[in-house]
Design a protein around this motif. Structure first.
Motif, short mmCIF file in Angstrom:
data_model
loop_
_atom_site.label_atom_id
_atom_site.label_comp_id
_atom_site.label_asym_id
_atom_site.label_seq_id
_atom_site.Cartn_x
_atom_site.Cartn_y
_atom_site.Cartn_z
N VAL A 13 0.85 -1.19 0.00
CA VAL A 13 0.00 0.00 0.00
C VAL A 13 0.89 1.23 0.00
O VAL A 13 1.73 1.40 0.88
N LEU A 14 0.70 2.08 -0.99
CA LEU A 14 1.39 3.37 -1.07
C LEU A 14 0.48 4.38 -0.37
O LEU A 14 -0.53 4.79 -0.92
N ASP A 15 0.85 4.75 0.83
CA ASP A 15 -0.08 5.48 1.68
C ASP A 15 -0.18 6.95 1.28
O ASP A 15 0.75 7.52 0.68
N ARG A 16 -1.30 7.53 1.66
CA ARG A 16 -1.58 8.95 1.42
C ARG A 16 -2.19 9.54 2.68
O ARG A 16 -2.78 8.81 3.48
N PRO A 17 -2.10 10.86 2.86
CA PRO A 17 -2.74 11.47 4.02
C PRO A 17 -4.24 11.25 4.02
O PRO A 17 -4.87 11.12 2.96
N ASN A 18 -4.83 11.20 5.21
CA ASN A 18 -6.28 11.27 5.32
C ASN A 18 -6.65 12.72 4.98
O ASN A 18 -6.23 13.64 5.66
N PRO A 19 -7.43 12.95 3.92
CA PRO A 19 -7.65 14.33 3.47
C PRO A 19 -8.42 15.20 4.44
O PRO A 19 -8.35 16.43 4.36
N ILE A 20 -9.16 14.58 5.38
CA ILE A 20 -9.89 15.38 6.37
C ILE A 20 -9.29 15.23 7.77
O ILE A 20 -9.93 15.54 8.77
N GLY A 21 -8.05 14.77 7.83
CA GLY A 21 -7.32 14.77 9.09
C GLY A 21 -7.62 13.58 9.97
O GLY A 21 -8.29 12.63 9.58
N GLY A 22 -7.15 13.67 11.21
CA GLY A 22 -7.18 12.52 12.11
C GLY A 22 -8.29 12.52 13.13
O GLY A 22 -8.28 11.68 14.04
N ALA A 23 -9.28 13.42 13.03
CA ALA A 23 -10.38 13.42 13.99
C ALA A 23 -11.18 12.13 13.90
O ALA A 23 -11.37 11.57 12.81
N VAL A 24 -11.66 11.65 15.05
CA VAL A 24 -12.47 10.44 15.13
C VAL A 24 -13.86 10.83 15.62
O VAL A 24 -14.01 11.35 16.73
N GLN A 25 -14.89 10.58 14.81
CA GLN A 25 -16.25 11.01 15.12
C GLN A 25 -17.26 9.99 14.61
O GLN A 25 -16.99 9.24 13.68
N GLY A 26 -18.42 9.98 15.24
CA GLY A 26 -19.49 9.07 14.81
C GLY A 26 -19.45 7.75 15.54
O GLY A 26 -18.55 7.47 16.33
N ASN A 27 -20.43 6.92 15.26
CA ASN A 27 -20.50 5.62 15.92
C ASN A 27 -19.55 4.62 15.27
O ASN A 27 -19.04 4.85 14.17
N VAL A 28 -19.30 3.53 15.94
CA VAL A 28 -18.47 2.44 15.42
C VAL A 28 -19.39 1.37 14.86
O VAL A 28 -20.36 0.97 15.50
N LEU A 29 -19.07 0.92 13.66
CA LEU A 29 -19.90 -0.09 12.99
C LEU A 29 -19.97 -1.38 13.80
O LEU A 29 -18.97 -1.86 14.34
N ASP A 30 -21.18 -1.93 13.90
CA ASP A 30 -21.39 -3.24 14.49
C ASP A 30 -20.84 -4.29 13.51
O ASP A 30 -21.24 -4.30 12.33
N PRO A 31 -19.92 -5.16 13.93
CA PRO A 31 -19.37 -6.14 12.99
C PRO A 31 -20.43 -6.98 12.28
O PRO A 31 -20.19 -7.45 11.16
N ALA A 32 -21.60 -7.13 12.90
CA ALA A 32 -22.67 -7.89 12.25
C ALA A 32 -23.22 -7.16 11.03
O ALA A 32 -23.93 -7.77 10.22
N ALA A 33 -22.92 -5.87 10.91
CA ALA A 33 -23.44 -5.06 9.81
C ALA A 33 -22.40 -4.81 8.72
O ALA A 33 -22.58 -3.91 7.90
N ARG A 34 -21.33 -5.58 8.69
CA ARG A 34 -20.30 -5.38 7.68
C ARG A 34 -20.88 -5.49 6.27
O ARG A 34 -21.73 -6.34 5.99
N SER A 35 -20.41 -4.63 5.39
CA SER A 35 -20.82 -4.64 3.99
C SER A 35 -19.74 -3.95 3.17
O SER A 35 -18.71 -3.54 3.71
N PHE A 36 -19.96 -3.78 1.89
CA PHE A 36 -18.95 -3.13 1.05
C PHE A 36 -18.86 -1.63 1.36
O PHE A 36 -17.87 -1.00 1.02
N VAL A 37 -19.89 -1.06 2.00
CA VAL A 37 -19.82 0.34 2.44
C VAL A 37 -19.56 0.42 3.94
O VAL A 37 -19.79 1.46 4.56
N GLY A 38 -19.04 -0.66 4.49
CA GLY A 38 -18.67 -0.69 5.90
C GLY A 38 -17.92 -1.98 6.18
O GLY A 38 -18.44 -2.89 6.80
N ALA A 39 -16.68 -2.04 5.73
CA ALA A 39 -15.93 -3.29 5.80
C ALA A 39 -15.34 -3.56 7.17
O ALA A 39 -15.07 -4.71 7.51
N LEU A 40 -15.15 -2.50 7.96
CA LEU A 40 -14.46 -2.65 9.25
C LEU A 40 -15.25 -1.97 10.36
O LEU A 40 -16.01 -1.03 10.11
N ALA A 41 -15.03 -2.43 11.58
CA ALA A 41 -15.69 -1.84 12.75
C ALA A 41 -14.93 -0.58 13.16
O ALA A 41 -14.16 -0.57 14.12
#
Length: 378
Positions: free
Chosen positions: A135-163
């Motif tokens: 993986v050739l890494d790149r900056p997170n374009p909106i920075g390092g803030a962490v916000q919002g809920n954490v995905l329930d692993p039971a709800a994994r999908s292609f628009v939510g691959a990780l918790a």
């Protein structure tokens, strides 16, 4: 500030010297001067034998959700294998023709974006063949803030691959490394970090060029709202697709914007101005209000450091539901995929206070910070 592509070619050429290389990329896979990874790799003598394209295609022109066809690159004659069509991962034949597979994709800092899913599917397929993934890494374009809920692993999908949270604060390389371990994948993985990035720096503070990662995320402003406004995709409101401000505004034919603003819990809307607006989606592609004049709400960031798009979206959803209980409708399966499970929809339907909902996310965020800590590169 140098992206992983430049670091590879300046410091880590042993990773690609004398081996057959594939590249997962799109139009935003460029160096600091805007030169594409394909050109940089070929000029450096890397034996590039195949290209792979994610959602929106290698040139970034395909509509959201539109299948991407396998084709040939007219400039180089290389095959461009689709990873967003009949298949979402390279097949064994494609992988056995490679010694290493580079991933150089822009992430947008929000859980819903599919490029991390593509990267993890590549890693899953490579685990079966032992192909090295870099993986050739790149900056997170909106920075390092962490916000919002954490995905329930039971709800994994292609628009939510990780918790991970809605706004996860990680880079693509960090996400892939975390996902490799948590999903039990075994492919050899190397992350080539970007140089000179600090987590508090947004893309326009890095000196790197802005290239829209997909057709409806046209500005950095849209990326800042996306961790929140993307939730409205799971409702019967427009997110401005088919306008010049997609994901910067929401609206509907029945919305009373001023009444919603009067009901909005402003304690959750710091660092953002929200104003009434009218807009008409033209060929929006989401089957919502095509060619219809809508009333809506336009969001503009006024303080990047204070703005929490996920909390603001919850406050807006609660206010809209209170003002329009008979008009707001969920697209339940889609909303729950985006929201990481049914809990948020259930809380809003119960009439829970938005501040209570958002406060309930803090223990999840703290637990995520502990999980993510070992994978942070910056």
């Amino acid at each position: 500030m140098r992206p992983g592509l430049e670091v590879l070619l300046a410091e880590r050429t042993e990773l690609v010297r004398g081996v057959r290389v594939g590249l997962v990329a799109n139009q935003a896979s460029v160096d600091g001067a805007g030169r594409h990874a394909v050109d940089r790799l070929r000029e450096a003598g890397v034996q590039l034998v195949a290209l792979f394209s994610p959602e929106h295609g290698f040139r970034g022109t395909a509509a959201p959700g539109e299948g991407v066809a396998t084709t040939t690159d007219s400039a180089t004659g290389l095959p461009i294998y689709s990873l967003y069509g009949a298949r979402r991962a390279p097949d064994t034949t494609q992988l056995r023709a490679l010694d290493a597979l580079l991933i150089d994709l822009p992430d947008v800092g929000a859980r819903y974006y599919t490029y991390v899913s593509t990267a993890l599917e590549v890693l899953r397929a490579a685990s079966a063949t032992g192909t090295r993934v870099i993986v050739l890494d790149r900056p997170n374009p909106i920075g390092g803030a962490v916000q919002g809920n954490v995905l329930d692993p039971a709800a994994r999908s292609f628009v939510g691959a990780l918790a991970v949270p809605m706004r996860h604060g990680l880079t693509l390389g960090e996400l892939v490394a975390l996902g490799r371990d948590e999903l039990g994948l075994t492919a050899p993985l190397t992350v080539v970090p970007a140089r000179g990035w600090r987590r508090e720096r947004l893309l326009d503070e890095t000196g790197l060029p802005w290239i829209a990662p997909s057709p409806n995320l046209r500005r950095l402003e849209a990326l800042l709202h996306y961790p929140g406004t993307c939730l409205f995709e799971g409702t019967n409101l427009s997110v401005g697709r088919g306008t010049d401000a997609a994901f910067e505004q929401v609206g509907a034919s029945w919305l009373d914007a001023r009444a919603v603003l009067a009901r909005l819990d402003r304690r959750l809307a710091h660092g953002v101005a929200i104003d009434p607006v009218s807009f008409t989606p033209l060929r929006p592609g989401d089957a919502k209000y095509a060619d219809t004049l809508l009333t809506g709400l336009r969001l503009r960031v006024t303080d990047r450091r204070r703005y929490d798009p996920a909390a603001t979206a919850v406050a807006l959803l609660a206010a809209i539901r209170a003002v329009h209980p008979g008009d707001l409708r969920w697209l339940p399966a889609h909303f729950d995929r985006l929201a990481g499970g049914p809990a948020l929809r259930a809380a809003l339907d119960r009439g829970d206070m938005p501040a209570t909902i958002v406060a309930g996310w803090r223990p999840q965020q703290a637990a995520f910070a502990r999980r993510a800590g070992p994978y942070r590169l910056y």
